[in-house]
Design a protein around this motif. Structure first.
Motif, PDB file in Angstrom:
ATOM      1  N   TYR A  48      -1.761  -6.377   4.574  1.00 31.70           N
ATOM      2  CA  TYR A  48      -2.754  -5.887   3.961  1.00 31.70           C
ATOM      3  C   TYR A  48      -3.566  -6.885   4.746  1.00 31.70           C
ATOM      4  CZ  TYR A  48       0.112  -1.967   1.258  1.00 31.70           C
ATOM      5  OH  TYR A  48       1.113  -1.531   0.668  1.00 31.70           O
ATOM      6  N   ILE A  76       5.222  -5.986   4.497  1.00 28.85           N
ATOM      7  CA  ILE A  76       3.373  -5.207   4.575  1.00 28.85           C
ATOM      8  C   ILE A  76       2.671  -5.880   3.429  1.00 28.85           C
ATOM      9  CG2 ILE A  76       3.167  -2.469   3.525  1.00 28.85           C
ATOM     10  CD1 ILE A  76       6.361  -3.748   1.557  1.00 28.85           C
ATOM     11  N   PRO A 133      -1.396  -0.826   6.586  1.00 27.41           N
ATOM     12  CA  PRO A 133      -0.505  -1.403   6.079  1.00 27.41           C
ATOM     13  C   PRO A 133      -0.024  -1.545   7.599  1.00 27.41           C
ATOM     14  CG  PRO A 133      -0.271   0.114   5.156  1.00 27.41           C
ATOM     15  CD  PRO A 133      -0.846   0.703   5.623  1.00 27.41           C
ATOM     16  N   TYR A 143      -5.048 -11.537   4.463  1.00 28.04           N
ATOM     17  CA  TYR A 143      -4.680 -10.912   4.276  1.00 28.04           C
ATOM     18  C   TYR A 143      -4.702 -10.828   2.579  1.00 28.04           C
ATOM     19  CZ  TYR A 143      -1.565 -10.474   8.532  1.00 28.04           C
ATOM     20  OH  TYR A 143      -1.288 -10.226   9.489  1.00 28.04           O
ATOM     21  N   THR A 189      -5.502   1.482  -2.095  1.00 30.09           N
ATOM     22  CA  THR A 189      -6.094   0.965  -1.378  1.00 30.09           C
ATOM     23  C   THR A 189      -6.447   2.007   0.099  1.00 30.09           C
ATOM     24  OG1 THR A 189      -6.164  -1.286   0.788  1.00 30.09           O
ATOM     25  CG2 THR A 189      -4.291   0.625   0.291  1.00 30.09           C
ATOM     26  N   TYR A 198      -0.994  -1.729  -7.529  1.00 30.85           N
ATOM     27  CA  TYR A 198      -0.187  -2.299  -6.723  1.00 30.85           C
ATOM     28  C   TYR A 198       0.765  -3.026  -7.352  1.00 30.85           C
ATOM     29  CZ  TYR A 198       2.051  -3.354  -2.853  1.00 30.85           C
ATOM     30  OH  TYR A 198       2.834  -3.946  -1.015  1.00 30.85           O
ATOM     31  N   ILE A 257      -0.205   5.297  -2.086  1.00 37.40           N
ATOM     32  CA  ILE A 257      -0.796   4.103  -0.483  1.00 37.40           C
ATOM     33  C   ILE A 257      -3.187   4.315  -1.538  1.00 37.40           C
ATOM     34  CG2 ILE A 257      -2.269   2.930   1.467  1.00 37.40           C
ATOM     35  CD1 ILE A 257       0.649   3.280   3.055  1.00 37.40           C
TER      36      ILE A 257
END
Length: 143
Positions: free
Chosen positions: A39, A37, A125, A88, A121, A52, A117
Motif C-alpha cells: 500500500y 500486497i 494496492p 508504503y 483504505t 486491516y 478494501i
C-alpha cells in the motif's frame, strides 16, 4: 493519543494471534509462493491499520483456508532515514505451497476480499507474486 496507542497494541496482539494459528500450519521454505500486497504512501492516502489487522486479514485467512500457510503484516514507520517519508503505509504477505493453491483459493473469494478494501483504505494496492528464495544462513562470526 493514548487511545490510539492502546488500539495499536490491541491490533498487534490480535494479529499476532491470527499469525500464530496460521504459522503453525507450515514453516516458510524455499520454493513457496509469497503474495505481497503493498500500500504505497502518498498525499491524501488513508489506511486504517486496526481494521486491516483485526478484521480484513483474519477474514482473508478464513476465506483462503488450508491453502494459506502463513501470513504477516508490516506497518511502515520510516523511509531509508528517519526523516524520509515511508514508501508504503503497510505491506501484507500471504504464503502458499504453490501458485495454484493461491489461485484456487483466492479466485472464488476475490470479490469479497477486494470488496472489503474500501473499509480500511483509499489506496490501490500493488500486488507482487514471488517465489521464496532463501540463501543459506551464514553466521556473523564466520566473517
Amino acid at each position: 493519543m493514548k487511545t490510539k496507542f492502546h488500539l495499536l497494541i490491541f491490533a498487534i496482539v490480535i494479529l499476532t494471534g491470527c499469525q500464530s494459528k496460521i504459522a503453525d500450519k507450515s514453516e516458510i521454505k524455499a520454493g513457496m509462493v509469497k503474495v505481497t500486497i503493498m500500500y504505497p504512501n502518498g498525499e491524501g492516502k488513508t489506511f486504517d491499520m486496526d481494521y486491516y489487522a483485526t478484521k480484513h486479514m483474519p477474514m482473508v485467512a478464513e476465506l483462503l483456508g488450508e491453502s494459506l500457510k502463513s501470513l504477516s503484516v508490516d506497518k511502515g514507520i520510516s523511509g531509508r532515514t528517519p526523516d524520509d517519508d515511508i514508501p508504503y503505509v503497510a505491506i501484507g504477505y500471504l504464503y502458499f505451497n504453490k501458485l495454484s493453491d493461491y489461485q484456487e483459493s483466492f479466485g472464488p473469494n476475490a470479490q469479497k476480499i477486494v470488496g472489503d478494501i474500501p473499509n480500511y483504505t483509499n489506496i490501490q494496492p500493488i500486488i507482487q507474486i514471488s517465489e521464496v528464495f532463501k540463501v543459506p544462513k551464514k553466521s556473523l562470526s564466520d566473517n
